[in-house]
Design a protein around this motif. Sequence first.
Motif, PDB file in Angstrom:
ATOM      1  N   ASN A  50     -43.966   8.607  62.758  1.00 51.74           N
ATOM      2  CA  ASN A  50     -43.088   9.888  62.755  1.00 51.74           C
ATOM      3  C   ASN A  50     -42.178   9.569  61.601  1.00 51.74           C
ATOM      4  O   ASN A  50     -41.441   9.719  61.399  1.00 51.74           O
ATOM      5  N   GLY A  51     -43.608   9.556  60.319  1.00 50.11           N
ATOM      6  CA  GLY A  51     -42.737  10.171  59.309  1.00 50.11           C
ATOM      7  C   GLY A  51     -42.052   8.569  58.491  1.00 50.11           C
ATOM      8  O   GLY A  51     -41.166   8.867  57.239  1.00 50.11           O
ATOM      9  N   ARG A  52     -41.619   7.590  59.159  1.00 50.72           N
ATOM     10  CA  ARG A  52     -40.768   5.845  59.044  1.00 50.72           C
ATOM     11  C   ARG A  52     -42.487   5.052  58.760  1.00 50.72           C
ATOM     12  O   ARG A  52     -42.905   4.918  58.657  1.00 50.72           O
ATOM     13  N   GLY A  53     -42.096   4.850  57.624  1.00 51.90           N
ATOM     14  CA  GLY A  53     -42.810   3.532  56.793  1.00 51.90           C
ATOM     15  C   GLY A  53     -42.657   2.373  58.539  1.00 51.90           C
ATOM     16  O   GLY A  53     -41.373   1.746  58.825  1.00 51.90           O
ATOM     17  N   ALA A  54     -43.642   1.786  58.053  1.00 47.96           N
ATOM     18  CA  ALA A  54     -43.720   0.793  59.685  1.00 47.96           C
ATOM     19  C   ALA A  54     -44.888  -0.601  59.446  1.00 47.96           C
ATOM     20  O   ALA A  54     -45.451  -0.638  58.101  1.00 47.96           O
ATOM     21  N   ASP A  64     -46.332   9.029  69.145  1.00 49.65           N
ATOM     22  CA  ASP A  64     -45.829   9.181  68.624  1.00 49.65           C
ATOM     23  C   ASP A  64     -46.920   9.235  67.286  1.00 49.65           C
ATOM     24  O   ASP A  64     -48.496   9.806  67.549  1.00 49.65           O
ATOM     25  N   ILE A  65     -47.222   9.771  66.140  1.00 43.76           N
ATOM     26  CA  ILE A  65     -47.143  10.118  64.772  1.00 43.76           C
ATOM     27  C   ILE A  65     -48.294   8.891  63.723  1.00 43.76           C
ATOM     28  O   ILE A  65     -46.711   8.746  63.112  1.00 43.76           O
ATOM     29  N   VAL A  66     -49.493   8.242  63.537  1.00 42.45           N
ATOM     30  CA  VAL A  66     -49.207   7.800  62.822  1.00 42.45           C
ATOM     31  C   VAL A  66     -49.984   8.012  61.435  1.00 42.45           C
ATOM     32  O   VAL A  66     -51.173   8.423  61.657  1.00 42.45           O
ATOM     33  N   SER A  67     -49.517   8.251  60.410  1.00 44.69           N
ATOM     34  CA  SER A  67     -49.944   8.375  58.965  1.00 44.69           C
ATOM     35  C   SER A  67     -50.933   6.803  58.642  1.00 44.69           C
ATOM     36  O   SER A  67     -49.714   6.036  58.573  1.00 44.69           O
TER      37      SER A  67
END
Length: 75
Positions: A50-54, A64-67
Amino acid sequence: MVQVTVKLFATLRNNREKEMRMDLASGAAPKDIIDRLNIAQEEAAIIMINGRGAKLDTVLKDNDIVSIFPPVGGG
């Protein structure tokens, strides 16, 4: 069971979809996505949820959106 959107970038798109929906077991993490897509962990240098580092072991939630990005090159 959780359903997430997975987005792949740059060289990780080779022979794979650039965006896909994926059903995963409850408690799944980005590491499970990487394993399922046969991506070496060192190739998945940057992971965002979701646009935050993980991290590889961050537990995913429904929708969730996982990039996933490869190592950044250049110089």
